[in-house]
Design a protein around this motif. Structure first.
Motif, PDB file in Angstrom:
ATOM      1  N   ARG A   1      -2.233   6.120   3.464  1.00  0.00           N
ATOM      2  CA  ARG A   1      -2.536   5.021   2.544  1.00  0.00           C
ATOM      3  C   ARG A   1      -3.099   5.558   1.228  1.00  0.00           C
ATOM      4  O   ARG A   1      -3.844   6.525   1.188  1.00  0.00           O
ATOM      5  N   ILE A   2      -2.737   4.876   0.134  1.00  0.00           N
ATOM      6  CA  ILE A   2      -3.260   5.215  -1.183  1.00  0.00           C
ATOM      7  C   ILE A   2      -4.543   4.435  -1.462  1.00  0.00           C
ATOM      8  O   ILE A   2      -5.497   4.958  -2.007  1.00  0.00           O
ATOM      9  N   SER A   3      -4.554   3.173  -1.076  1.00  0.00           N
ATOM     10  CA  SER A   3      -5.688   2.303  -1.370  1.00  0.00           C
ATOM     11  C   SER A   3      -6.186   1.633  -0.103  1.00  0.00           C
ATOM     12  O   SER A   3      -5.396   1.200   0.744  1.00  0.00           O
ATOM     13  N   TYR A   4      -7.507   1.544   0.010  1.00  0.00           N
ATOM     14  CA  TYR A   4      -8.135   0.828   1.120  1.00  0.00           C
ATOM     15  C   TYR A   4      -8.887  -0.411   0.626  1.00  0.00           C
ATOM     16  O   TYR A   4      -9.753  -0.939   1.318  1.00  0.00           O
ATOM     17  N   ALA A   5      -8.549  -0.869  -0.571  1.00  0.00           N
ATOM     18  CA  ALA A   5      -9.140  -2.093  -1.109  1.00  0.00           C
ATOM     19  C   ALA A   5      -8.505  -3.293  -0.421  1.00  0.00           C
ATOM     20  O   ALA A   5      -7.284  -3.382  -0.300  1.00  0.00           O
ATOM     21  N   VAL A   6      -9.325  -4.233   0.030  1.00  0.00           N
ATOM     22  CA  VAL A   6      -8.821  -5.414   0.723  1.00  0.00           C
ATOM     23  C   VAL A   6      -8.482  -6.509  -0.289  1.00  0.00           C
ATOM     24  O   VAL A   6      -9.010  -6.540  -1.406  1.00  0.00           O
ATOM     25  N   ASN A   7      -7.585  -7.394   0.116  1.00  0.00           N
ATOM     26  CA  ASN A   7      -7.203  -8.513  -0.743  1.00  0.00           C
ATOM     27  C   ASN A   7      -8.139  -9.686  -0.530  1.00  0.00           C
ATOM     28  O   ASN A   7      -9.180  -9.564   0.142  1.00  0.00           O
ATOM     29  N   ASP A   8      -7.773 -10.841  -1.077  1.00  0.00           N
ATOM     30  CA  ASP A   8      -8.629 -12.026  -0.968  1.00  0.00           C
ATOM     31  C   ASP A   8      -8.786 -12.498   0.468  1.00  0.00           C
ATOM     32  O   ASP A   8      -9.745 -13.205   0.799  1.00  0.00           O
ATOM     33  N   GLU A   9      -7.867 -12.139   1.336  1.00  0.00           N
ATOM     34  CA  GLU A   9      -7.940 -12.531   2.734  1.00  0.00           C
ATOM     35  C   GLU A   9      -8.681 -11.514   3.590  1.00  0.00           C
ATOM     36  O   GLU A   9      -8.766 -11.662   4.812  1.00  0.00           O
ATOM     37  N   GLY A  10      -9.194 -10.482   2.949  1.00  0.00           N
ATOM     38  CA  GLY A  10      -9.909  -9.455   3.684  1.00  0.00           C
ATOM     39  C   GLY A  10      -9.012  -8.475   4.406  1.00  0.00           C
ATOM     40  O   GLY A  10      -9.466  -7.746   5.295  1.00  0.00           O
ATOM     41  N   LEU A  11      -7.722  -8.413   4.037  1.00  0.00           N
ATOM     42  CA  LEU A  11      -6.758  -7.538   4.685  1.00  0.00           C
ATOM     43  C   LEU A  11      -6.246  -6.494   3.712  1.00  0.00           C
ATOM     44  O   LEU A  11      -6.310  -6.682   2.489  1.00  0.00           O
ATOM     45  N   LEU A  12      -5.750  -5.392   4.239  1.00  0.00           N
ATOM     46  CA  LEU A  12      -5.148  -4.350   3.410  1.00  0.00           C
ATOM     47  C   LEU A  12      -3.742  -4.755   3.012  1.00  0.00           C
ATOM     48  O   LEU A  12      -2.981  -5.262   3.838  1.00  0.00           O
ATOM     49  N   GLU A  13      -3.404  -4.523   1.757  1.00  0.00           N
ATOM     50  CA  GLU A  13      -2.052  -4.808   1.307  1.00  0.00           C
ATOM     51  C   GLU A  13      -1.089  -3.765   1.891  1.00  0.00           C
ATOM     52  O   GLU A  13      -1.435  -2.587   1.990  1.00  0.00           O
ATOM     53  N   PRO A  14       0.112  -4.173   2.286  1.00  0.00           N
ATOM     54  CA  PRO A  14       1.073  -3.198   2.824  1.00  0.00           C
ATOM     55  C   PRO A  14       1.535  -2.225   1.750  1.00  0.00           C
ATOM     56  O   PRO A  14       1.670  -2.589   0.582  1.00  0.00           O
ATOM     57  N   GLU A  15       1.753  -0.990   2.153  1.00  0.00           N
ATOM     58  CA  GLU A  15       2.287   0.041   1.264  1.00  0.00           C
ATOM     59  C   GLU A  15       3.557   0.601   1.884  1.00  0.00           C
ATOM     60  O   GLU A  15       3.687   0.642   3.103  1.00  0.00           O
ATOM     61  N   TYR A  16       4.483   1.039   1.032  1.00  0.00           N
ATOM     62  CA  TYR A  16       5.791   1.456   1.522  1.00  0.00           C
ATOM     63  C   TYR A  16       6.170   2.814   0.940  1.00  0.00           C
ATOM     64  O   TYR A  16       5.732   3.198  -0.143  1.00  0.00           O
ATOM     65  N   ALA A  17       7.004   3.524   1.681  1.00  0.00           N
ATOM     66  CA  ALA A  17       7.605   4.770   1.223  1.00  0.00           C
ATOM     67  C   ALA A  17       9.087   4.727   1.555  1.00  0.00           C
ATOM     68  O   ALA A  17       9.482   4.254   2.627  1.00  0.00           O
ATOM     69  N   ASP A  18       9.908   5.169   0.625  1.00  0.00           N
ATOM     70  CA  ASP A  18      11.360   5.214   0.838  1.00  0.00           C
ATOM     71  C   ASP A  18      11.729   6.533   1.506  1.00  0.00           C
ATOM     72  O   ASP A  18      11.412   7.610   0.986  1.00  0.00           O
ATOM     73  N   VAL A  19      12.392   6.452   2.658  1.00  0.00           N
ATOM     74  CA  VAL A  19      12.757   7.635   3.434  1.00  0.00           C
ATOM     75  C   VAL A  19      14.276   7.671   3.570  1.00  0.00           C
ATOM     76  O   VAL A  19      14.885   6.711   4.045  1.00  0.00           O
TER      77      VAL A  19
END
Length: 240
Positions: free
Chosen positions: A156-174
């Motif tokens: 993960r790049i960021s561990y900042a939570v959103n307004d719902e208190g959850l982590l935003e999904p992050e993606y990588a192209d493989v």
């Protein structure tokens, strides 16, 4: 093969050209500009066992001069972490490893690196969290190896939570990695949302006397206490 892939992406120096080179096929990753002049800091690096063990790794004097500030910061950190080692004994291979370990990290030796071409070196133990694309150009003989290579893009790049208190999904192209343990919807648009600007905390040079240091942990030592109930039972046995 790795050198050929590297030359196609990053470009390569032309013979009898006075230092000019051929621009790579991918402009964002090329180490040469449109006039064939080499950038002071490479955008693409080649990392394999032969490169690290050679007497002339891909880290020239031009790079050291351009990254002098980051190089000095690394040496200062090295002195703090390993006070019993000679920082001047660091080889170009050691510096190249530091470049690899800090790819995309601000104020580090690898901050300007955008692409890494490697041979069997990124399967495990490389925890860079700036990987966004992975391209496999080799034959994979085991399913586990596919999972390990794909795992380089799962940090993960960021561990900042959103307004719902959850982590935003992050993606990588493989691409080119034939693993099937993760099923995805090919019609779903996967795009990482912009992240809030992080707040970096750094020490101030003019407050060096207030630095907080932590001891280096070399091992553990366990001491077991005898239970009170055990001592009591033994005393009763003696009295009987």
């Amino acid at each position: 093969m790795s050198k050929w892939v590297y030359d196609q992406i990053a470009g390569h120096e032309l013979p009898d050209s006075g230092g000019l080179g051929k621009r790579g096929m991918l402009g964002l990753f090329s180490n040469y500009d449109e006039q064939g002049r080499r950038y002071p800091v490479p955008r693409t690096i080649l990392v394999d066992s032969a490169q690290l063990e050679s007497d002339n790794p891909q880290l020239d004097a031009q790079f050291k001069a351009a990254a002098a500030e980051q190089l000095e910061a690394f040496k200062e950190e090295y002195r703090t972490r390993f006070p019993d080692r000679d920082v001047e004994a660091l080889t170009d291979a050691d510096l190249l490893r530091e470049v690899l370990n800090t790819v995309g990290k601000k104020d580090k030796l690898g901050q300007d690196v955008r692409c890494v071409v490697s041979v069997s070196m990124l399967t495990e133990g490389w925890d860079a969290n700036t990987v966004t694309h992975i391209l496999g150009v080799r034959a994979f003989g085991s399913h586990l190896l596919c999972e390990q290579v794909a795992g380089r893009g799962l940090r993960r790049i960021s561990y900042a939570v959103n307004d719902e208190g959850l982590l935003e999904p992050e993606y990588a192209d493989v691409y080119g990695i034939p693993f099937q343990f993760i099923q995805t919807d090919p019609n779903r648009e996967l795009k990482t949302k912009p992240r809030p600007e992080p707040k970096h905390v750094r020490a101030m040079k003019d407050r060096e006397e207030l630095r907080i240091t932590f001891p280096r942990l070399e091992g553990y030592r366990e001491r077991w206490r005898r239970r009170a109930s055990t001592r009591t039972s033994r005393r009763r046995s003696r009295s009987r």
